[in-house]
Design a protein around this motif. Structure first.
Motif, mmCIF file in Angstrom:
data_model
loop_
_atom_site.group_PDB
_atom_site.id
_atom_site.type_symbol
_atom_site.label_atom_id
_atom_site.label_comp_id
_atom_site.label_asym_id
_atom_site.label_seq_id
_atom_site.Cartn_x
_atom_site.Cartn_y
_atom_site.Cartn_z
ATOM 1 N N VAL A 112 0.874 -1.171 0.000
ATOM 2 C CA VAL A 112 0.000 0.000 0.000
ATOM 3 C C VAL A 112 0.909 1.218 0.000
ATOM 4 O O VAL A 112 1.838 1.308 0.804
ATOM 5 C CB VAL A 112 -0.925 0.005 1.235
ATOM 6 C CG1 VAL A 112 -1.683 1.307 1.337
ATOM 7 C CG2 VAL A 112 -1.891 -1.166 1.158
ATOM 8 N N GLY A 113 0.663 2.130 -0.929
ATOM 9 C CA GLY A 113 1.466 3.338 -1.030
ATOM 10 C C GLY A 113 0.706 4.538 -0.493
ATOM 11 O O GLY A 113 -0.488 4.683 -0.741
ATOM 12 N N VAL A 114 1.395 5.400 0.249
ATOM 13 C CA VAL A 114 0.848 6.672 0.712
ATOM 14 C C VAL A 114 1.867 7.750 0.382
ATOM 15 O O VAL A 114 3.072 7.512 0.455
ATOM 16 C CB VAL A 114 0.526 6.668 2.227
ATOM 17 C CG1 VAL A 114 -0.604 5.707 2.537
ATOM 18 C CG2 VAL A 114 1.741 6.310 3.049
ATOM 19 N N GLY A 115 1.382 8.915 0.003
ATOM 20 C CA GLY A 115 2.318 9.973 -0.344
ATOM 21 C C GLY A 115 1.622 11.211 -0.838
ATOM 22 O O GLY A 115 0.471 11.493 -0.488
ATOM 23 N N GLY A 116 2.313 11.924 -1.706
ATOM 24 C CA GLY A 116 1.770 13.163 -2.227
ATOM 25 C C GLY A 116 2.508 13.594 -3.472
ATOM 26 O O GLY A 116 3.497 12.977 -3.878
ATOM 27 N N GLY A 117 2.000 14.663 -4.072
ATOM 28 C CA GLY A 117 2.621 15.138 -5.295
ATOM 29 C C GLY A 117 2.146 16.511 -5.712
ATOM 30 O O GLY A 117 1.241 17.101 -5.102
#
Length: 155
Positions: A112-117
């Motif tokens: 599962v990936g969590v992040g931002g951009g």
């Protein structure tokens, strides 16, 4: 447990994206690096998504992706997720994201990936973006980090 919580957050982001105020379809090609425990590899892929306006300043979207770590003995990683964010300038979007990704090798775990951009428009149809994700792998497998840059087109 943390993978289940993040998965629920991704599902909630997708549910918030209602088609009543449709904004845009997007398709992109992307590349970058993935790293963990001092090991760094190149990655390349494609993604497609749909963003929905939530008023003048906010949006939510869904996305599917296919990425490949550019080494032997790895598979294409299929992903599905969502993003929510704000239009910080008329041509710039900042967002948080969550996604599920399939296994990248036969004996690997899904993640599962969590992040931002940030996504910056280049005229009315094209955009560039930079994105970071922390991949929560689970099952005592070390987590990984992913940095991507992309070039895309909107419809």
């Amino acid at each position: 447990m943390r993978i289940a919580i993040v998965s629920l957050a991704a599902a909630a982001a997708a549910v918030l994206a209602t088609p009543a105020l449709a904004n845009e379809t997007r398709v992109e090609t992307r590349g970058g690096v993935i790293w963990n425990n001092g090991d760094t590899e190149a990655i390349a892929g494609i993604a497609a998504g749909y963003d929905y306006d939530l008023g003048d300043k906010f949006f939510a979207g869904v996305q599917g992706s296919a990425d490949k770590v550019l080494t032997s003995n790895t598979r294409v990683t299929w992903g599905v997720g969502g993003r929510v964010g704000a239009k910080v300038l008329p041509t710039t979007k900042a967002y948080a994201l969550a996604s599920w990704q399939s296994k990248s090798c036969r004996y690997c775990n899904s993640a599962v990936g969590v992040g931002g951009g940030l996504q910056q428009d280049l005229g009315s149809r094209y955009f560039v973006k930079a994105e970071y994700q922390h991949l929560l792998v689970g099952d005592n497998t070390p987590d990984a980090d992913l940095g991507l840059v992309g070039l895309g087109v909107k419809f």
